[in-house]
Design an enzyme around this catalytic site. Structure first.
Site, PDB file in Angstrom:
ATOM      1  N   ASP A 102       0.854  -1.205   0.000  1.00  0.00           N
ATOM      2  CA  ASP A 102       0.000   0.000   0.000  1.00  0.00           C
ATOM      3  C   ASP A 102       0.877   1.237   0.000  1.00  0.00           C
ATOM      4  OD1 ASP A 102      -1.958  -1.842   0.628  1.00  0.00           O
ATOM      5  OD2 ASP A 102      -2.016  -1.259   2.748  1.00  0.00           O
TER       6      ASP A 102
HETATM    7  N1  URA Z   1      -1.065  -5.912   4.098  1.00  0.00           N
HETATM    8  C1  URA Z   1      -1.557  -4.656   4.071  1.00  0.00           C
HETATM    9  O1  URA Z   1      -2.551  -4.359   4.692  1.00  0.00           O
HETATM   10  N2  URA Z   1      -0.873  -3.744   3.360  1.00  0.00           N
HETATM   11  C2  URA Z   1       0.252  -4.009   2.677  1.00  0.00           C
HETATM   12  O2  URA Z   1       0.826  -3.105   2.045  1.00  0.00           O
HETATM   13  C3  URA Z   1       0.747  -5.316   2.714  1.00  0.00           C
HETATM   14  C4  URA Z   1       0.063  -6.257   3.438  1.00  0.00           C
END
Ligand code: URA
Length: 232
Positions: A102
């Site tokens: 993310d």
């Molecule tokens: N889980 C999440 O919530 N975000 C990420 O970027 C990776 C795993």
């Protein structure tokens, strides 16, 4: 592969521009000898403008992604590709991320132009564990580890339970979580399902491969030994 095509495919310029660069003597070997378009010099011995050429096709890169960068080649705002040399966006075959983080997640992010390698990393058969360091908004309740390990945890709007995941409690509001799959926003959604909220999230390992020596916002090309660590 002919020299012009090889260098153009690495994103240094159009074939015309590379032909010009060769004519101008900007492409040499390590002894400074000018190379010709039909030269058979080994990739690692070719210099462009006195610098070694970027890695050949089949490259794997590990980046320590900072918060605030999006894993996309064309979204608005800051992109993970902005942290690589501009010419990397012009490589053929294209460089893509292996999975995503993310925008607000930091840590280990792989890139490759090798489709076979990419599929090997993400294949459930390889079962590459991914390790996340989490800072939470509220104290852990104490039952999270059992729930995450149960193999029965369901996330909202999904029809298959999560695979067992290991939670190591590090402090009142900090933990390390090891996942064996990668669902959308998985870590954040797992903690949200327990009534908590993830304030900070960072991926520290992919398999046994960590970020030792890679500062945030920087990256390195993986050696064969580094790559093997992903599957250890
Ligand atoms: N889980 C999440 O919530 N975000 C990420 O970027 C990776 C795993």
């Amino acid at each position: 592969m002919r020299l012009v095509k090889l260098i153009a495919n690495l994103g240094y310029g159009s074939r015309k521009e590379i032909q010009m660069a060769i004519r101008n003597g900007w492409v040499t070997d390590r002894e400074g000898n000018r190379l010709k378009a039909d030269s058979k010099t080994a990739h690692e011995d070719i210099l462009f403008d006195d610098e070694p050429l970027d890695p050949a096709q089949g490259v794997v890169i590990l980046m320590n992604k900072p918060v605030g960068y999006t894993c996309s080649a064309k979204d608005q705002g800051r992109l993970v590709y902005d942290l690589l040399p501009d010419r990397f966006r012009m490589r053929k075959p294209a460089l893509s991320t292996i999975g995503r983080l993310d925008k607000e997640t930091s840590g280990a992010l792989l890139f490759t132009d090798d489709g076979t390698f990419l599929h090997k990393v993400i294949s459930p058969k390889s079962n590459v564990p991914k390790v996340y360091e989490v800072v939470l908004d509220r104290p852990l309740k104490g039952d999270e580890a059992d729930l995450f390990a149960s193999g029965e945890m369901m996330l909202e709007s999904e029809d298959k339970p999560l695979k067992p995941a290991e939670l190591e409690v590090l402090g009142e509001t900090s933990a390390r979580l090891t996942l064996h799959e990668g669902r959308y926003h998985q870590v954040r959604r797992m903690f949200a399902a327990t009534g908590n909220h993830v304030n900070e999230l960072s991926r520290s390992r992919i398999g046994s491969l960590g970020l030792e020596g890679i500062e945030e916002g920087t990256w390195k090309v993986l050696s064969e030994a580094d790559k093997a660590q992903i599957f250890e």
